[in-house]
Design an enzyme around this catalytic site. Structure first.
Site, mmCIF file in Angstrom:
data_model
loop_
_atom_site.group_PDB
_atom_site.id
_atom_site.type_symbol
_atom_site.label_atom_id
_atom_site.label_comp_id
_atom_site.label_asym_id
_atom_site.label_seq_id
_atom_site.Cartn_x
_atom_site.Cartn_y
_atom_site.Cartn_z
ATOM 1 N N PRO A 1 0.836 -1.208 0.000
ATOM 2 C CA PRO A 1 0.000 0.000 0.000
ATOM 3 C C PRO A 1 0.872 1.261 0.000
ATOM 4 C CG PRO A 1 -0.230 -1.210 2.090
ATOM 5 C CD PRO A 1 0.660 -2.029 1.199
ATOM 6 N N GLY B 1 2.168 5.219 0.558
ATOM 7 C CA GLY B 1 2.021 6.363 1.470
ATOM 8 C C GLY B 1 1.734 5.995 2.905
ATOM 9 N N GLY C 1 4.241 4.221 4.917
ATOM 10 C CA GLY C 1 5.472 3.924 5.655
ATOM 11 C C GLY C 1 6.096 2.577 5.356
ATOM 12 N N GLY D 1 7.678 1.757 2.504
ATOM 13 C CA GLY D 1 8.778 1.843 1.532
ATOM 14 C C GLY D 1 8.355 1.607 0.092
ATOM 15 N N SER D 2 7.086 1.916 -0.230
ATOM 16 C CA SER D 2 6.642 1.642 -1.606
ATOM 17 C C SER D 2 7.392 2.512 -2.624
ATOM 18 C CB SER D 2 5.133 1.834 -1.752
ATOM 19 O OG SER D 2 4.792 3.158 -1.448
ATOM 20 N N ALA E 1 10.934 1.010 -3.050
ATOM 21 C CA ALA E 1 10.886 -0.281 -3.751
ATOM 22 C C ALA E 1 10.590 -0.048 -5.231
ATOM 23 C CB ALA E 1 9.822 -1.179 -3.121
ATOM 24 N N ASP F 1 15.813 3.315 3.016
ATOM 25 C CA ASP F 1 14.766 2.466 2.430
ATOM 26 C C ASP F 1 15.245 1.811 1.120
ATOM 27 O OD1 ASP F 1 13.439 3.667 4.501
ATOM 28 O OD2 ASP F 1 11.715 4.331 3.328
HETATM 29 C C1 MEV Z 1 10.968 6.879 5.953
HETATM 30 O O1 MEV Z 1 10.665 5.525 5.667
HETATM 31 C C2 MEV Z 1 12.069 6.944 6.958
HETATM 32 C C3 MEV Z 1 12.494 8.343 7.408
HETATM 33 O O2 MEV Z 1 13.507 8.163 8.396
HETATM 34 C C4 MEV Z 1 13.032 9.171 6.256
HETATM 35 C C5 MEV Z 1 14.361 8.651 5.706
HETATM 36 O O3 MEV Z 1 15.055 7.890 6.343
HETATM 37 O O4 MEV Z 1 14.691 9.068 4.571
HETATM 38 C C6 MEV Z 1 11.336 9.099 8.052
#
Ligand code: MEV
Length: 317
Positions: free
Chosen positions: A102, A104, A106, A108-109, A112, A152
């Site tokens: 999914p 937006g 968190g 890592g879409s 990826a 990520d």
């Molecule tokens: C986002 O998945 C992780 C953050 O720490 C941003 C980043 O590391 O670039 C919020």
């Protein structure tokens, strides 16, 4: 000829946001992937198709990416432009992006997708090494999110359970923990860049407090590495709760997220935000004994799924 590559999403176990300021984070890739399929087309265009929309650019306007309307498409055009320029061709390419992750929330879409698209587009010419894919994917993400730490994209390319910091890049955590996480989605979509900017403002306005929180995060991460090596799930869970508290203090939690963590805490080893926060997902650490109860409880208030660590990273298929 079609060139197909896939890359996994990720969860951050410890250290999101603090990693942007040089602190070590711990993260792993998960068994949910994005697949990119590229092929040459007769028209002199780049066409990108995904479930989020379709976008087309002429080859001769690729040097001006400011014109890209849908912001999330910009990194893909950047990747295509670099591949075309680097291989001295003027052939059009169609890129199809299919996702199990999914967007937006968190997981890592975006990273990826950048990793999969980089490998797939360049695979039309020759296969790049994982190192090169990672570097291009990070540059591509930085076209829309300059402060991106690169964590990520690194874990999506190489897979596994790793620590990551800006100075040393990523390092495998030498343990083959078969950890189970329940990912529970608050359904509050965030823009990572906005949340990172908000944390920067918090840092500027609360310098001493932020320094103190950074030191606490360093301790949490060091203890977590030891606990991972010892497979001490109880300790890891309580460190996750501590980390969640730090993320609350820097203002990236929400009421919904806190209620999910509260519910997860009743049965799992521990839970926290994963990724940027401002909504998004939480992760709960579970084992065979508490998995079902945690899943049943969280399912009453959110969409959830079980995730395992992916050890393969980028795959050419
Ligand atoms: C986002 O998945 C992780 C953050 O720490 C941003 C980043 O590391 O670039 C919020």
């Amino acid at each position: 000829m079609k060139s197909v590559a896939s890359a996994p999403g990720k969860i951050i176990l410890f250290g999101e946001h603090f990693v942007v300021y040089g602190i070590k984070a711990i993260l792993c890739s998960i068994d949910k992937r994005i697949t990119a399929t590229s092929q040459f087309v007769d028209d002199k265009i780049i066409r990108i198709k995904s479930s989020l929309g379709e976008s087309v650019m002429d080859l001769n306007s690729l040097n001006n990416l400011e014109n890209v309307q849908q912001k999330f498409m910009k990194p893909f055009f950047y990747i295509a432009q670099k591949a075309i320029e680097g291989n001295f061709v003027d052939q059009g390419i169609e890129i199809v992006v299919e996702s199990e992750i999914p967007p937006g929330v968190g997981l890592g879409s975006s990273s990826a997708a950048c990793v999969a698209v980089t490998a797939s587009v360049n695979g039309l010419f020759h296969k790049l090494s994982k190192d090169d894919v990672m570097k291009i994917a990070i540059q591509a993400e930085r076209t829309v999110f300059e402060q991106n730490s690169g964590a990520d994209s690194s874990v999506s390319t190489f897979g596994g359970l790793v620590s990551y910091d800006l100075k040393n890049g990523f390092q495998d955590i030498p343990s083959r923990n078969d950890l189970d996480f329940i990912i529970s989605n608050s359904a509050q979509v965030h823009d990572t860049q906005d949340v990172v900017r908000q944390v920067r403002n918090f840092k500027e306005e609360n310098k001493d407090l932020f320094n103190k929180l950074c030191n606490e995060e360093i301790d949490i991460v060091n203890n977590a590495i030891t606990s991972l090596k010892e497979n001490n799930l109880n300790k890891l869970g309580s460190l996750m709760l501590k980390n969640h508290d730090l993320l609350k203090q820097i203002g990236v939690s929400t009421e919904k997220i806190d209620s999910l963590v509260k519910e997860a805490k009743k049965t799992s080893h521990g839970a926290k935000i994963t990724g940027a926060g401002g909504g998004g997902c939480i992760i709960s650490l579970v084992d065979d004994f508490n998995k079902k109860d945690t899943l049943d409880n969280l399912r009453k208030i959110s969409d959830c799924f079980i995730a395992k660590i992916d050890y393969s990273g980028l795959r050419y298929t």
